[in-house]
Design an enzyme around this catalytic site. Sequence first.
Site, PDB file in Angstrom:
ATOM      1  N   TYR A  94       6.681  -9.984   6.628  1.00 26.67           N
ATOM      2  CA  TYR A  94       6.589  -8.547   6.889  1.00 26.67           C
ATOM      3  C   TYR A  94       7.170  -8.211   8.252  1.00 26.67           C
ATOM      4  O   TYR A  94       7.116  -9.016   9.197  1.00 26.67           O
ATOM      5  CB  TYR A  94       5.134  -8.076   6.861  1.00 26.67           C
ATOM      6  CG  TYR A  94       4.569  -7.876   5.478  1.00 26.67           C
ATOM      7  CD1 TYR A  94       4.671  -6.651   4.828  1.00 26.67           C
ATOM      8  CD2 TYR A  94       3.912  -8.923   4.817  1.00 26.67           C
ATOM      9  CE1 TYR A  94       4.138  -6.461   3.556  1.00 26.67           C
ATOM     10  CE2 TYR A  94       3.378  -8.742   3.546  1.00 26.67           C
ATOM     11  CZ  TYR A  94       3.496  -7.505   2.931  1.00 26.67           C
ATOM     12  OH  TYR A  94       2.978  -7.325   1.672  1.00 26.67           O
ATOM     13  N   ASP A 117       0.821  -1.207   0.000  1.00 24.16           N
ATOM     14  CA  ASP A 117       0.000   0.000   0.000  1.00 24.16           C
ATOM     15  C   ASP A 117       0.855   1.257   0.000  1.00 24.16           C
ATOM     16  O   ASP A 117       2.078   1.200   0.182  1.00 24.16           O
ATOM     17  CB  ASP A 117      -0.924   0.015   1.220  1.00 24.16           C
ATOM     18  CG  ASP A 117      -2.031  -1.029   1.135  1.00 24.16           C
ATOM     19  OD1 ASP A 117      -2.369  -1.431   0.004  1.00 24.16           O
ATOM     20  OD2 ASP A 117      -2.548  -1.439   2.196  1.00 24.16           O
TER      21      ASP A 117
END
Length: 247
Positions: free
Chosen positions: A109, A51
Amino acid sequence: MRYFLELSYNGSAYHGWQNQPNGITVQETLEKALSTILDENINTMGAGRTDAGVHAKQMFAHFDTEKILETSDLVYKLNSFLPADVAVHQIFKVSSEAHTRFNALSRTYLYRIALQKNVFTSNNTFYVRQKLNLDAMIKASQILFEYKDFQCFSKSKTDVKTYFCTITKVEWKVENNELHFVIQADRFLRNMVRAIVGTMIEIGLGKINIEDLHTIIKSKNRSEAGFSVPAHGLYLTHVEYPEHIKL
């Protein structure tokens, strides 16, 4: 011929990875550089869709070209052409069926939480002023292994066919006045990591009880989970592929 390209980027200046009409993206920046250097229209496919504001220490993209490439020379030329916040690390030939998104075995992540105010890392970490109960956050994070359906952490109005993900690693560690959250799974939903971290912070602040996490996950309702932490503290750190992916 199909090639995989490994890159990293600081996402601060970009509206995410994927091309879109209303803002500059990493994919657009990379494709423009490849198309200019190779003198042909190059389209890329990324391993994921980070994003706006999210960073990547390791991202992969594949592209097709009619040319036989001198890959080390292309890496040099790309890094000379690309802006300072995007770097290419390697390019290698793969089979025509190889796919950076569908062949990925797992993605990892990292989310960085600053425990002290730091003017030099404020753009890359999320500063939490209140004291966090790390033991509670560690216990709560282990509950994630008991579930597969993580719709409660997914951004609403997404076009996914399933909310099922297999989480294979969850880890909290303290490093240099920062709290690091590491999570690995076969796939991630939109906003999933940021929503998980926000929920864990609320558990660490005592706003949500550890056992309530079961109810939150079973609800499949995004509004039941915690807030989404800011994008600038999130990093895609590793994408794993089968050993035979390289030709």
